[in-house]
Design a protein around this motif. Structure first.
Motif, PDB file in Angstrom:
ATOM      1  N   TYR B 399       0.646  -0.943  -0.061  1.00 19.64           N
ATOM      2  CA  TYR B 399       0.155   0.067   0.274  1.00 19.64           C
ATOM      3  C   TYR B 399       0.335   1.334  -0.397  1.00 19.64           C
ATOM      4  O   TYR B 399       2.468   1.377   0.415  1.00 19.64           O
ATOM      5  N   ARG B 400       0.594   2.129  -0.271  1.00 26.88           N
ATOM      6  CA  ARG B 400       1.006   3.725  -0.206  1.00 26.88           C
ATOM      7  C   ARG B 400       0.272   4.452   0.446  1.00 26.88           C
ATOM      8  O   ARG B 400       1.148   5.500   1.043  1.00 26.88           O
ATOM      9  N   TYR B 401      -0.417   4.252   1.106  1.00 24.39           N
ATOM     10  CA  TYR B 401      -1.035   5.326   2.209  1.00 24.39           C
ATOM     11  C   TYR B 401      -1.916   5.058   2.878  1.00 24.39           C
ATOM     12  O   TYR B 401      -2.796   3.377   3.037  1.00 24.39           O
ATOM     13  N   TYR B 403      -3.891   5.272   6.065  1.00 19.66           N
ATOM     14  CA  TYR B 403      -5.166   6.633   7.318  1.00 19.66           C
ATOM     15  C   TYR B 403      -5.023   6.545   8.345  1.00 19.66           C
ATOM     16  O   TYR B 403      -4.609   5.091   8.802  1.00 19.66           O
ATOM     17  N   ARG B 421      -3.630  10.881   6.157  1.00 20.13           N
ATOM     18  CA  ARG B 421      -3.032  10.200   5.497  1.00 20.13           C
ATOM     19  C   ARG B 421      -2.136  10.360   5.190  1.00 20.13           C
ATOM     20  O   ARG B 421      -1.434  11.085   4.334  1.00 20.13           O
ATOM     21  N   ASP B 423       1.337   9.144   2.905  1.00 22.98           N
ATOM     22  CA  ASP B 423       2.006   8.669   1.599  1.00 22.98           C
ATOM     23  C   ASP B 423       3.695   7.957   1.958  1.00 22.98           C
ATOM     24  O   ASP B 423       4.374   8.588   2.834  1.00 22.98           O
ATOM     25  N   ASP B 425       5.161   6.119   0.749  1.00 24.42           N
ATOM     26  CA  ASP B 425       6.817   6.318  -0.715  1.00 24.42           C
ATOM     27  C   ASP B 425       7.522   8.040  -0.106  1.00 24.42           C
ATOM     28  O   ASP B 425       8.489   7.898  -0.682  1.00 24.42           O
ATOM     29  N   GLU B 429       2.290  13.965   4.279  1.00 24.05           N
ATOM     30  CA  GLU B 429       1.375  13.262   4.612  1.00 24.05           C
ATOM     31  C   GLU B 429       0.146  14.751   4.336  1.00 24.05           C
ATOM     32  O   GLU B 429       0.229  15.792   4.450  1.00 24.05           O
ATOM     33  N   HIS B 430      -0.923  14.236   4.146  1.00 28.03           N
ATOM     34  CA  HIS B 430      -2.412  14.931   4.533  1.00 28.03           C
ATOM     35  C   HIS B 430      -2.791  15.153   5.532  1.00 28.03           C
ATOM     36  O   HIS B 430      -3.163  14.096   6.001  1.00 28.03           O
ATOM     37  N   GLU B 454      -6.279   3.627  -3.965  1.00 29.72           N
ATOM     38  CA  GLU B 454      -5.930   4.067  -2.494  1.00 29.72           C
ATOM     39  C   GLU B 454      -6.520   5.255  -2.364  1.00 29.72           C
ATOM     40  O   GLU B 454      -7.105   5.386  -1.105  1.00 29.72           O
ATOM     41  N   THR B 455      -6.975   6.456  -3.284  1.00 27.92           N
ATOM     42  CA  THR B 455      -7.554   7.198  -2.657  1.00 27.92           C
ATOM     43  C   THR B 455      -8.976   7.600  -3.366  1.00 27.92           C
ATOM     44  O   THR B 455      -9.510   8.272  -3.003  1.00 27.92           O
TER      45      THR B 455
END
Lengths: 136, 506
Positions: B399-401, B403, B421, B423, B425, B429-430, B454-455
C-alpha cells in the motif's frame, strides 16, 4: 426422577481398608444423553489426569440421578464427565478445554485450569454422599 | 447458556494490556463514581467516558454541512464500551464496560442512528442482578465471582464486523457474538467448529481482497499461553484453526497479513499466569512490563503454519498495526509504537476518573524483517498516530497510503484531534485538524464503488464534540482529506468514546 445404580469397582486394592461407599448425586444440564464417566482420584500429582484410582460408568437417566461407588476409606477427589457422543472420551477443543459437561467433587471450580486436588478432595470414612453439578 | 465452563481461561481484553496501577481487589463503595463526577465538572472531554443506561438509543442525525455523497449508501457500524456504571459502581478501566453496537444508516432519505447493547451472557446476568458480577479487563471488585471460562466475562466491546450476512461483535479474549445487522439483536457466541468452541477470536480480523478472513486469539491457561490461528472462507466456514504454544503470554491485540505471511508483534508485557489464576487481581494488573526483554515478532507462513520464524525488536508496546506486505525475502510492516504500556496501564484507567495525568502517544514505526538474513530493523516514520486503516483492496498487499488519527496543535483533551493520510512512498502527509474541543474517533476507509485506487475512497468516522456535547458523523473524500469533511451530521446526544467499526455498503 432419581435412579440408583450400584457399581462394583474392579480397582480395589487387595487387603485394603474397610470398603466404604460414596453416593454421587449427579445433575446435568444435558439430561438423558450418553454416559457418565466417573474417576476417583487419590493422588494430587496426577489429578485430574488419566491415572485414577477407581473408575466407573453409568448411563445418563434424566437430569439428576444417584450413582453409588465403592471405595476403601480414604481421601478422594472425584471428576465426572458426560460422554455425549459415545466416543468413550472427554472431547476438548484445540487447547484442551472440555467441550462436554464436567464436574468435580465439592463442585470445585478451577481458575484458568482444572481445580486443585485439595479443593475437590473429600475424606471418606464409611458412607458418604456428594452432590456434583456438571456444567457445559 | 454458559459454554464450556471449565478448565481454562483465555486472554480477556478490550484493547491490549499493561500492569501497574492500584493492585488487589477493590471494595464496594469506592470513590470512582464521585471522582468521575468531579472530573466531569473540570474536564468537558470526560463526557466521552459517560455511561449509557438505556438498552437502546435511536435518533435521526441533523445535517450540519454538505451532502451525503452519491454512492455512499449502507451502514456504518461501530462498537465501544458503554455500560461504565451499574448498581452505583463505576469500572476502573476504559476497556471494561459492555459493548454497545451502533449502526449509522446512510440512505437517500437521510441518516439515522441506532445503538444497542450486545446481549452477552455477562450483560444479561449483570442487568438482571443490577450490579457488576464478573471480573473485567482492568477491574476486579472483591465481591466479583470467580471465572473459569473467558466468555463469562466477554464484554463484546471492541469492534464490529459485517461478515457473511451477520454482524460479529468482537472482543479480544473470547468468542465473537453474532448479531442481526438490521435490528442489532444478539444471536449467540459464534462457534466456528467444535475444536474452537469458546476460544478467543480477536477484535482485529483481517479480510483480504478475495474475502478470506484471517484472525487469531490468545488463549491462556495456568500452564501456558497459546496463539490460536484461524482461516475462514468468505462463506463463513472455517478452513483451518490451530493452536501455537507460546513461551510467554504477551498482550497481543492486532496482527498483519501479507501475501505470504501472518505477522504478530509481541510486546514484553507479559501475563503472570499464576498471579492471574489466584484471582486476586484483574487481568490487566496480572501483567508485568519487562522492558529488558525484546518485542518479539512471530512470522507464520500462511501456506504452512508449521513454518514459523521469530525476530526481535526493541522493547515497546503496540495495539495496532497498519498493514504489511512481502517482497522477495523481506517483510515490510508498520505499527503504532508506544515506548511502554502506559496507555493501557495508566491513561485508560485515569480517564475513568475524568483525569489524564499523561498523554501517551504512539509513533508510526516501519519494520523490515529479512527472512533470508534473519534480521529485523525498525525506524520511526511519523509521530502521533493511532487507529490506522488501509483501503480494503490493499489488505495483505503493498500500500502507499495509510490513514489514521493524529494529534495536531492545541486541543482541550488528551485524545486525537486530526485525521491523517500518510504517503508511505514520499513520506508526505495530508491532514485535517478538527476544532480543539473535538475528539476524533476512528475513520474507516470506504471504497468508491468499483474503484481500487487507494485514494478513490471516503473516510467515514465519528467525532465527539465536547463543547456541544454531541457526537458527529464525518465523511471525507480521501483524495482531498486536508480540505475537510465533505459531509457532517450530528446526533442529538454524545456517545461514549468507542473503538473500532466497519462500513457495509448497501
Amino acid at each position: 426422577m432419581r435412579t440408583t445404580t450400584l457399581i462394583l469397582l474392579v480397582g480395589l486394592a487387595a487387603g485394603s481398608a474397610q470398603a466404604a461407599g460414596i453416593e454421587l448425586a449427579i445433575q446435568t444440564p444435558r439430561p438423558g444423553t450418553g454416559e457418565y464417566y466417573i474417576a476417583v482420584h487419590d493422588r494430587a500429582d496426577t489429578f485430574p489426569g488419566a491415572e485414577q484410582a477407581h473408575a466407573a460408568r453409568a448411563r445418563v437417566i434424566g437430569a439428576s440421578q444417584t450413582v453409588a461407588v465403592e471405595v476403601p476409606d480414604g481421601r478422594y477427589a472425584i471428576a465426572v464427565y458426560q460422554d455425549l457422543n459415545g466416543n468413550g472420551r472427554l472431547d476438548s477443543n484445540l487447547v484442551g478445554i472440555p467441550t462436554e459437561p464436567v464436574g468435580f467433587s465439592r463442585n470445585a471450580r478451577g481458575s484458568m485450569g482444572p481445580p486443585k486436588f485439595d479443593d475437590a478432595a473429600v475424606d471418606v470414612n464409611g458412607e458418604h454422599r456428594l452432590d456434583i453439578q456438571l456444567t457445559d | 447458556m454458559h459454554r464450556r465452563e471449565f478448565l481454562r481461561y483465555s486472554a480477556l481484553g478490550g484493547v491490549g494490556i499493561a500492569a501497574s496501577g492500584p493492585a488487589g481487589p477493590l471494595l464496594a463503595g469506592d470513590d470512582w463514581l464521585a471522582a468521575y463526577r468531579e472530573g466531569r465538572r473540570e474536564n468537558a472531554w470526560a463526557i466521552g467516558l459517560r455511561s449509557i443506561d438505556a438498552e437502546r438509543l435511536e435518533a435521526p442525525l441533523e445535517v450540519l454541512h454538505g451532502q451525503l455523497p452519491q454512492g455512499l449508501r449502507g451502514s456504518f457500524y461501530r462498537n465501544g464500551p458503554a455500560l461504565h456504571e451499574l448498581g452505583g459502581r463505576r469500572y476502573h478501566h476504559w476497556f471494561d464496560a459492555d459493548g454497545m453496537v451502533h449502526a449509522f444508516r446512510f440512505t437517500d432519505a437521510g441518516l439515522t442512528h441506532r445503538g444497542r447493547y450486545v446481549q452477552t451472557h455477562k450483560h444479561r446476568a449483570e442487568r438482571e442482578a443490577g450490579r457488576f458480577l464478573r471480573p473485567a479487563f482492568g477491574t476486579r471488585f472483591a465481591d466479583m465471582t470467580s471465572l473459569d471460562n473467558p466468555d463469562a466475562a466477554n464484554a463484546a466491546n471492541t469492534s464490529v464486523l459485517p461478515h457473511n450476512g451477520r454482524l460479529l461483535a468482537l472482543w479480544e479474549g473470547g468468542s465473537a457474538y453474532g448479531m442481526n445487522p438490521e435490528d442489532l439483536g444478539t444471536d449467540a457466541p459464534v462457534v466456528w467448529s467444535d475444536a474452537t468452541a469458546g476460544l478467543p477470536f480477536s477484535a482485529h480480523p483481517s479480510i483480504e481482497p478475495d474475502g478470506t478472513l484471517w484472525n487469531f486469539g490468545l488463549s491462556v491457561s495456568v500452564s501456558s499461553g497459546q496463539l490460536i490461528l484461524y482461516e475462514i472462507a468468505p462463506d463463513g466456514s472455517l478452513r483451518r484453526a490451530q493452536a501455537v504454544a507460546l513461551e510467554e503470554t504477551p498482550m497481543v491485540h492486532d496482527f498483519a497479513v501479507t501475501q505470504r505471511y501472518l505477522v504478530f508483534l509481541m510486546p514484553p508485557f507479559h501475563l503472570q499466569r499464576e498471579r492471574f489464576a489466584d484471582q486476586a487481581m484483574s487481568f490487566l494488573d496480572s501483567h508485568r512490563w519487562e522492558p529488558h526483554k525484546p518485542m518479539r515478532a512471530l512470522v507464520v507462513d500462511k501456506a504452512d503454519w508449521s513454518r514459523r520464524r521469530w525476530f526481535e525488536l526493541p522493547a515497546g508496546f503496540v495495539f495496532h498495526l497498519g498493514g504489511g506486505w512481502d517482497e522477495g525475502q523481506v517483510i515490510h510492516l508498520d505499527y503504532e509504537r508506544y515506548p511502554d504500556p502506559g496507555i493501557v496501564a495508566d491513561f485508560a484507567r485515569g480517564i475513568m476518573r475524568g483525569r489524564a495525568d499523561t498523554e501517551p502517544s504512539a509513533d508510526v514505526t516501519g519494520v523490515r524483517l529479512d527472512m533470508a538474513r534473519g534480521t529485523a530493523r525498525q525506524e520511526t516514520l511519523a509521530e502521533h498516530s493511532e487507529f490506522p486503516r488501509l483501503h480494503p483492496a490493499r489488505v495483505g498487499r503493498r500500500y502507499r497510503y495509510r490513514y489514521s488519527l493524529s494529534v495536531d496543535g492545541e486541543a482541550t483533551h488528551p485524545f486525537q484531534n486530526a485525521v491523517r493520510r500518510l504517503d508511505m512512498d514520499a513520506g508526505a502527509e495530508h491532514r485535517y485538524r478538527f476544532a480543539p474541543t473535538d475528539i476524533a474517533e476512528e475513520h474507516v476507509v470506504v471504497r468508491k464503488p468499483g474503484l481500487d485506487d487507494e485514494t478513490a475512497a471516503w473516510l467515514v468516522g465519528t467525532v465527539l464534540d465536547t463543547r456541544a456535547q454531541r457526537t458527529r458523523l464525518t465523511v471525507f473524500d480521501a483524495a482531498t482529506l486536508a480540505d475537510g469533511p465533505v459531509f457532517e451530521a450530528a446526533l442529538p446526544y454524545a456517545l461514549p468514546l468507542g473503538f473500532h467499526g466497519n462500513f457495509a455498503p448497501a
